[in-house]
Design a protein around this motif. Structure first.
Motif, PDB file in Angstrom:
ATOM      1  N   MET A 121       0.820  -1.221   0.000  1.00  0.00           N
ATOM      2  CA  MET A 121       0.000   0.000   0.000  1.00  0.00           C
ATOM      3  C   MET A 121       0.851   1.267   0.000  1.00  0.00           C
ATOM      4  SD  MET A 121      -3.178  -0.840   2.591  1.00  0.00           S
ATOM      5  CE  MET A 121      -3.153   0.846   3.099  1.00  0.00           C
ATOM      6  N   LEU A 122       1.972   1.243   0.701  1.00  0.00           N
ATOM      7  CA  LEU A 122       2.795   2.443   0.867  1.00  0.00           C
ATOM      8  C   LEU A 122       3.876   2.581  -0.202  1.00  0.00           C
ATOM      9  CD1 LEU A 122       3.237   2.332   4.745  1.00  0.00           C
ATOM     10  CD2 LEU A 122       1.714   3.826   3.413  1.00  0.00           C
ATOM     11  N   SER A 123       3.989   1.605  -1.086  1.00  0.00           N
ATOM     12  CA  SER A 123       5.057   1.601  -2.085  1.00  0.00           C
ATOM     13  C   SER A 123       4.517   1.834  -3.483  1.00  0.00           C
ATOM     14  CB  SER A 123       5.798   0.257  -2.063  1.00  0.00           C
ATOM     15  OG  SER A 123       6.338   0.020  -0.792  1.00  0.00           O
ATOM     16  N   ARG A 124       5.323   2.490  -4.300  1.00  0.00           N
ATOM     17  CA  ARG A 124       4.997   2.627  -5.722  1.00  0.00           C
ATOM     18  C   ARG A 124       5.217   1.307  -6.447  1.00  0.00           C
ATOM     19  NH1 ARG A 124       8.240   8.065  -7.245  1.00  0.00           N
ATOM     20  NH2 ARG A 124       6.767   9.515  -6.306  1.00  0.00           N
ATOM     21  N   ALA A 125       6.227   0.586  -5.993  1.00  0.00           N
ATOM     22  CA  ALA A 125       6.576  -0.686  -6.626  1.00  0.00           C
ATOM     23  C   ALA A 125       7.079  -1.633  -5.550  1.00  0.00           C
ATOM     24  CB  ALA A 125       7.655  -0.473  -7.688  1.00  0.00           C
ATOM     25  N   LEU A 126       6.783  -2.911  -5.742  1.00  0.00           N
ATOM     26  CA  LEU A 126       7.243  -3.954  -4.838  1.00  0.00           C
ATOM     27  C   LEU A 126       7.600  -5.161  -5.695  1.00  0.00           C
ATOM     28  CD1 LEU A 126       7.628  -5.036  -1.930  1.00  0.00           C
ATOM     29  CD2 LEU A 126       5.234  -5.744  -1.996  1.00  0.00           C
ATOM     30  N   GLU A 127       8.855  -5.614  -5.567  1.00  0.00           N
ATOM     31  CA  GLU A 127       9.256  -6.760  -6.382  1.00  0.00           C
ATOM     32  C   GLU A 127      10.137  -7.703  -5.585  1.00  0.00           C
ATOM     33  OE1 GLU A 127      13.088  -5.944  -9.062  1.00  0.00           O
ATOM     34  OE2 GLU A 127      11.452  -4.573  -9.521  1.00  0.00           O
ATOM     35  N   VAL A 128      10.092  -8.959  -5.986  1.00  0.00           N
ATOM     36  CA  VAL A 128      10.919 -10.004  -5.384  1.00  0.00           C
ATOM     37  C   VAL A 128      11.842 -10.536  -6.470  1.00  0.00           C
ATOM     38  CG1 VAL A 128      10.935 -12.259  -4.260  1.00  0.00           C
ATOM     39  CG2 VAL A 128       9.082 -10.639  -3.776  1.00  0.00           C
ATOM     40  N   THR A 129      13.130 -10.615  -6.144  1.00  0.00           N
ATOM     41  CA  THR A 129      14.131 -11.157  -7.053  1.00  0.00           C
ATOM     42  C   THR A 129      14.745 -12.371  -6.377  1.00  0.00           C
ATOM     43  OG1 THR A 129      14.618  -8.925  -7.839  1.00  0.00           O
ATOM     44  CG2 THR A 129      16.242 -10.648  -8.338  1.00  0.00           C
ATOM     45  N   TRP A 130      14.736 -13.497  -7.081  1.00  0.00           N
ATOM     46  CA  TRP A 130      15.296 -14.720  -6.510  1.00  0.00           C
ATOM     47  C   TRP A 130      16.798 -14.734  -6.685  1.00  0.00           C
ATOM     48  CZ3 TRP A 130      12.009 -16.502  -3.343  1.00  0.00           C
ATOM     49  CH2 TRP A 130      10.649 -16.336  -3.597  1.00  0.00           C
ATOM     50  N   LEU A 131      17.496 -15.092  -5.642  1.00  0.00           N
ATOM     51  CA  LEU A 131      18.952 -15.174  -5.625  1.00  0.00           C
ATOM     52  C   LEU A 131      19.361 -16.634  -5.481  1.00  0.00           C
ATOM     53  CD1 LEU A 131      19.483 -12.243  -3.088  1.00  0.00           C
ATOM     54  CD2 LEU A 131      19.591 -12.123  -5.597  1.00  0.00           C
ATOM     55  N   PRO A 132      20.625 -16.979  -5.731  1.00  0.00           N
ATOM     56  CA  PRO A 132      21.047 -18.373  -5.596  1.00  0.00           C
ATOM     57  C   PRO A 132      20.773 -18.968  -4.207  1.00  0.00           C
ATOM     58  CG  PRO A 132      22.739 -17.116  -6.713  1.00  0.00           C
ATOM     59  CD  PRO A 132      21.696 -16.129  -6.261  1.00  0.00           C
ATOM     60  N   HIS A 133      20.846 -18.140  -3.166  1.00  0.00           N
ATOM     61  CA  HIS A 133      20.631 -18.640  -1.805  1.00  0.00           C
ATOM     62  C   HIS A 133      19.666 -17.741  -1.041  1.00  0.00           C
ATOM     63  CE1 HIS A 133      23.727 -21.584  -2.417  1.00  0.00           C
ATOM     64  NE2 HIS A 133      24.505 -20.632  -2.876  1.00  0.00           N
ATOM     65  N   GLY A 134      18.528 -17.450  -1.635  1.00  0.00           N
ATOM     66  CA  GLY A 134      17.540 -16.610  -0.955  1.00  0.00           C
ATOM     67  C   GLY A 134      16.817 -15.704  -1.922  1.00  0.00           C
ATOM     68  N   LYS A 135      16.478 -14.518  -1.428  1.00  0.00           N
ATOM     69  CA  LYS A 135      15.734 -13.573  -2.253  1.00  0.00           C
ATOM     70  C   LYS A 135      16.056 -12.151  -1.834  1.00  0.00           C
ATOM     71  CE  LYS A 135      11.649 -13.909   0.655  1.00  0.00           C
ATOM     72  NZ  LYS A 135      12.329 -14.856   1.541  1.00  0.00           N
ATOM     73  N   ARG A 136      15.647 -11.231  -2.718  1.00  0.00           N
ATOM     74  CA  ARG A 136      15.784  -9.808  -2.462  1.00  0.00           C
ATOM     75  C   ARG A 136      14.407  -9.190  -2.680  1.00  0.00           C
ATOM     76  NH1 ARG A 136      20.044  -8.581  -5.782  1.00  0.00           N
ATOM     77  NH2 ARG A 136      18.648  -8.598  -7.564  1.00  0.00           N
ATOM     78  N   VAL A 137      13.916  -8.460  -1.681  1.00  0.00           N
ATOM     79  CA  VAL A 137      12.632  -7.777  -1.786  1.00  0.00           C
ATOM     80  C   VAL A 137      12.918  -6.283  -1.867  1.00  0.00           C
ATOM     81  CG1 VAL A 137      10.397  -7.338  -0.690  1.00  0.00           C
ATOM     82  CG2 VAL A 137      11.483  -9.589  -0.458  1.00  0.00           C
ATOM     83  N   THR A 138      12.387  -5.647  -2.914  1.00  0.00           N
ATOM     84  CA  THR A 138      12.637  -4.226  -3.136  1.00  0.00           C
ATOM     85  C   THR A 138      11.311  -3.477  -3.166  1.00  0.00           C
ATOM     86  OG1 THR A 138      14.604  -4.761  -4.435  1.00  0.00           O
ATOM     87  CG2 THR A 138      13.713  -2.537  -4.680  1.00  0.00           C
ATOM     88  N   ALA A 139      11.241  -2.427  -2.360  1.00  0.00           N
ATOM     89  CA  ALA A 139      10.078  -1.548  -2.323  1.00  0.00           C
ATOM     90  C   ALA A 139      10.540  -0.138  -2.646  1.00  0.00           C
ATOM     91  CB  ALA A 139       9.429  -1.581  -0.944  1.00  0.00           C
TER      92      ALA A 139
END
Length: 148
Positions: A121-139
């Motif tokens: 709700m508070l973000s213009r964009a929200l994305e998840v990027t999969w990494l070799p050993h986890g993930k990255r969430v960017t808002a």
């Protein structure tokens, strides 16, 4: 905990974005520190963002790091980057979990489980990027008076 701040303050003559990064062995220890990092970074911005925008950015980072503490074992990293041309703050949190973040539908009767919904709700964009050993969430959180 590792701490790194960019060296450039944003001015009209210097559009270099402000940056900050932090890392924790245990995300639970970093929740308050992550909120403080946002406040410290945004305090260097001129003109200052509206108070509401700073509060929203602090809430987003708090929810993202709290989710790591609850759902992802191991280390956590935080990256903050001011995007002056977009009037926004990019918040990136990386963890070691390969589980997909689930945005549960709002339910006023449920205690907890509203964090990712608030972030969206508070973000213009929200994305998840999969990494070799986890993930990255960017808002990407707007820093303008009127939230989109």
């Amino acid at each position: 905990m590792d701490i790194s701040f960019g060296t450039h303050a944003r001015t009209q003559a210097d559009p270099t974005p402000l940056r900050c990064s932090r890392a924790w062995d245990d995300a639970a220890a970093g929740i308050a520190d992550a909120r403080d990092a946002v406040a410290t970074l945004l305090a260097r911005v001129r003109p200052a963002p509206p108070r509401r925008a700073v509060q929203d950015a602090r809430l987003v980072v708090s929810e993202l790091v709290t989710n790591v503490a609850k759902h992802a074992p191991g280390p956590c990293t935080l990256s903050l980057e001011l995007l002056p041309e977009a009037g926004a703050l990019r918040i990136t949190v990386s963890d070691t979990s390969t589980d997909t973040p689930l945005r549960r539908p709002p339910d006023p009767r449920r205690v907890g489980g509203h964090g990712l919904h608030l972030v969206a709700m508070l973000s213009r964009a929200l994305e998840v990027t999969w990494l070799p050993h986890g993930k990255r969430v960017t808002a990407t959180v707007p820093l303008t008076a009127e939230q989109e």
